[in-house]
Design an enzyme around this catalytic site. Structure first.
Site, PDB file in Angstrom:
ATOM      1  N   GLU A 325       0.753  -1.198   0.107  1.00 49.85           N
ATOM      2  CA  GLU A 325      -0.057  -0.003  -0.050  1.00 49.85           C
ATOM      3  C   GLU A 325       0.968   1.053   0.131  1.00 49.85           C
ATOM      4  OE1 GLU A 325      -2.930  -0.514   3.205  1.00 49.85           O
ATOM      5  OE2 GLU A 325      -4.080  -1.521   1.888  1.00 49.85           O
ATOM      6  N   ASP A 399      -8.568  -9.134   4.177  1.00 52.99           N
ATOM      7  CA  ASP A 399      -8.285  -7.925   4.782  1.00 52.99           C
ATOM      8  C   ASP A 399      -9.621  -7.823   5.923  1.00 52.99           C
ATOM      9  OD1 ASP A 399      -7.343  -5.728   5.986  1.00 52.99           O
ATOM     10  OD2 ASP A 399      -7.841  -4.417   4.320  1.00 52.99           O
ATOM     11  N   GLU A 427     -13.020  -2.339  11.738  1.00 54.12           N
ATOM     12  CA  GLU A 427     -12.900  -1.483  10.234  1.00 54.12           C
ATOM     13  C   GLU A 427     -14.144  -1.948   9.311  1.00 54.12           C
ATOM     14  OE1 GLU A 427      -9.060  -2.023   8.438  1.00 54.12           O
ATOM     15  OE2 GLU A 427      -9.877  -0.996   6.625  1.00 54.12           O
TER      16      GLU A 427
END
Ligand code: GCW
Length: 712
Positions: A325, A399, A427
């Site tokens: 990332e 993820d 998240e």
């Protein structure tokens, strides 16, 4: 005149205040360490008789913490003014000590009872001496005593009998860390409970009281380390000025058994050059390269590590997110992850520090299927890491979705200690708005059998080292803490912090037990209330899977924020938005990862590989993860895929309604402030769940071209 008038009114005001005074509302600050007075007369009598006084011989910061914890808790719970004695005085007593300081404990040591306790373990037992009974908390080190003291208090908080106490407890995993994704500007990546707890601008001078409370909370559940900063690491954290701040935190945490760790930016040795170029992130080193094979780079890290240990002698080590990332890494210099990790490991090794090298990588060039990339990159490196390197992987190959199969690397990396990364912060599971109790999810992962050796090669057995007889073992949870008064945003998110710590210590405890404990310690000991609240909690994760991503769907959340539904998001199939993952078309739904598709199934060991590969044997909870399935495919329920999808989305939403109704029934049974704040959150969750159901079903209907049952 005015003054006289006020003076006259004063007694009246005081009287009014006195009669309207109630116990202060529960703002959640005390977490699960709410020590309420025990009302059960029978237990109260038993407890008071057993603990007429406390004996904690010796002096240390940790012992001081133990004393103050026992005093503040027992005074309230037992309604007494608890006294400390230097030695036995002919009363029943609670004795807390190491063999060097207490005769009773020394005796236990001679009987061989402390042998298996190691550094952190403890023993709680009853010893009778003459007329007196001693409840003894014994350990080899003070930190074991602290863990034992919290265990003992939990026994009282959950109103268990002290008769026949015989507890031996040692942690199953060595490194039990919270990873904070906290930035130096106070913001928190994926944090939903306010700003960072670390007040960098005030440190090292000002020590916020909360640092102590944070460490105390962690110690109470067995967490022994904290990674203070975001894995998207700012090089500035390694500046001397910051290391002094880190050292101040380490000093606070030390007596609670918590070591500090840092995330480091692989480009740190060259980051000072960015600063000169006006990069707002700033930096430190001014080398021309960060190549891990360059001698000056290696020396730079060695010196930096030396500097850190001079300030923080028990510093734990580094976490690194590299070539992921946008973060820099060894591949920028044509080097491997192993070469990068080993350079840092070499620098840390003389000080017994470790490297936690993250396997969260998904470079597009590696494979078209994102979930395969970590294993493809890391498996060839197995055996090449230095002994003080962990490869740290998230529980699943994607993820932190509401449900994933386990990352296959845990089964296939046989020579490298694999550290497990879980996410406590929600998240992808409704932030701090949705009530989702995560312990059932973590238990599902722990119990996932990777068949690495024989059947029974569970993720738990791999992570705790028992399967491969590994000594370096670790688990990290991405923290859900912030500076909100109640720490976690949602009161029930505290249960996830609690459960993470308890499971990191002992993953064999059931999710149900942890829910019951947490409710008793945080909300109420009334058995009806406990069972209502824990029933809300226990089904909440499955409900979340159902209203967000049933049957193996994944990553169809809104882009970037990852909160609401976004199945329509499309930035092209190569750019990881929803359509890349769900692959809905007129034929069916799901990502074909079978041997005829991306062959992600091939990364699992037999017999998992074939079980996942075959549509008939693939567990339905992973169906659309591994297969592109026809809309009319018959499910085990007898319904078609489309019908089943409708049923699941509806069931998830219905469960939230049930949670809400159950919660309403608790008015008066729990603290009013807690009641109303949770009620408001549940109301929003209900609206959100319905939005998930409607958005997803209406969207997928465009492809299935079938009706949504119950709708016109
Ligand atoms: O899940 C993703 C998050 C990023 C995070 C990244 C990671 C810290 O969306 O915010 O970055 O994972 O784990 O590195």
């Amino acid at each position: 005149m005015r003054t006289r008038c006020k003076t006259k009114l004063l007694p009246i005001i005081l009287l009014v205040l006195l009669f309207s005074w109630e116990a202060p509302a529960d703002d959640g600050y005390e977490l699960w360490m709410k020590y309420r007075k025990i009302n059960n007369e029978h237990l109260l009598k038993q407890y008071r008789e057993a603990i007429a006084c406390i004996i904690v011989p010796g002096e240390s910061e940790t012992l001081r913490i133990i004393r103050s914890e026992l005093k503040r808790s027992l005074d309230v719970m037992l309604g007494v003014d608890m006294r400390y004695r230097a030695a036995a005085t002919g009363e029943n007593a609670l004795v807390i000590g190491t063999p060097a300081r207490s005769d009773i404990v020394q005796h236990l040591q001679h009987e061989g009872k402390l042998q298996t306790l190691g550094v952190e373990g403890y023993l709680i037992t009853s010893v009778t001496k003459g007329k007196n009974k001693f409840t003894v908390i014994a350990a080899n080190r003070d930190i074991g005593l602290l863990y034992g003291a919290f265990h003992f208090l939990r026994t009282l908080q959950t109103r268990q009998s002290l008769d026949h106490l015989n507890i031996v407890s040692t942690p199953r995993i060595g490194y039990r860390l919270l990873d904070h994704w906290d930035n130096l500007d106070g913001s928190i990546e994926r944090g939903y409970a306010g700003k960072s707890l670390w007040k960098w601008d005030e440190l090292p001078k000002k020590i916020d009281k909360r640092y102590h409370d944070y460490a105390r909370a962690n110690a109470s559940i067995g967490i022994n380390g904290a990674v203070l900063n975001n894995v998207n690491a700012n090089p500035v954290i390694l500046k001397t000025e910051y290391l002094r701040k880190v050292s101040a935190l380490a000093n606070v945490f030390r007596p609670y058994g918590i070591r500090v760790f840092l995330s480091v930016n692989f480009s740190s040795p060259i980051s000072g050059r960015f600063e000169q170029e006006g990069n707002r992130k700033g930096g430190i080193g001014n080398l021309p390269t960060a190549d891990p094979q360059a001698p000056n780079v290696r020396l730079w890290w060695k010196n930096k590590v030396k500097e850190i240990y001079a300030l923080i002698p028990d510093f734990g080590g580094f976490v690194v997110k590299a070539n992921s990332e946008g973060m820099p890494g060894p591949q920028d210099y044509g080097r491997t992850h192993a070469e990068g990790a080993n350079m840092l490991a070499e620098a840390l090794e003389p000080f017994h520090g470790v490297v936690m090298w993250r396997a969260f990588v998904y470079n597009a060039g590696v494979d078209v299927d994102r979930v395969k990339r970590a294993a493809l990159e890391f498996l060839p490196l197995d055996g090449l890491f230095r002994p003080n390197v962990f490869v740290q992987a998230k529980n699943g190959p994607l993820d932190f979705q509401p449900r994933e199969p386990v990352q296959p690397l845990f089964g296939s990396m046989t020579k490298t200690p694999m550290m497990l990364e879980l996410q406590i912060t929600q998240e992808y599971l409704g932030h701090s708005t949705h009530l989702v109790y995560l312990a059932p999810m973590w238990k599902e992962y722990f119990q996932f059998d990777l068949f690495a050796k024989a059947p029974g090669s569970t993720l738990a057995a791999i992570v705790d080292g028992s399967l491969r007889n590994a000594h370096m073992t670790g688990i990290a949870g991405v923290a859900n803490t912030g500076d909100d008064r109640n720490w976690c945003g949602h009161l029930f998110a505290q249960a996830n912090w609690f459960a993470f710590g308890r499971l990191a210590w002992d993953h064999s405890i059931s999710a149900q037990q942890l829910a019951d404990e947490w409710v008793r310690m945080s909300l109420s000991n009334d058995s009806g209330t406990v069972s209502t609240v824990s029933s809300i909690m226990m089904g909440s994760r499955e409900a979340c899977v159902n209203y967000m991503t049933p049957l193996g769907l994944h990553h169809i959340m809104e882009v970037d924020v990852h909160y609401g539904p976004g199945p329509q998001n499309d930035r092209g199939r190569e750019d990881w938005t929803s359509v890349y993952y769900h692959r809905a078309d007129s034929i069916g739904l799901g990502f074909d990862r079978s041997s005829a598709g991306s062959n992600a199934v091939g990364q699992y060991l037999p017999p998992l590989r074939s079980a996942f590969d075959n549509l008939e044997t693939c567990p339905e909870k992973y169906l659309l993860w591994f297969h592109h399935v026809n809309w009319d495919h018959r499910m085990s329920s007898g319904r078609t895929l489309w019908e089943e999808l409708c049923v699941r989305y509806t069931a998830g939403t219905d469960y939230v309604r049930e949670m809400y109704n159950k919660w309403l029934s608790l008015e008066g049974a729990v603290d009013p402030q807690v009641f109303s704040s949770v009620k408001e959150k549940l109301k929003k969750q209900l609206v959100d769940a319905a939005a998930w159901r409607d958005t997803c079903l209406v969207y997928f209907q465009k492809f299935s071209k079938q009706t949504i049952p119950g709708r016109h």
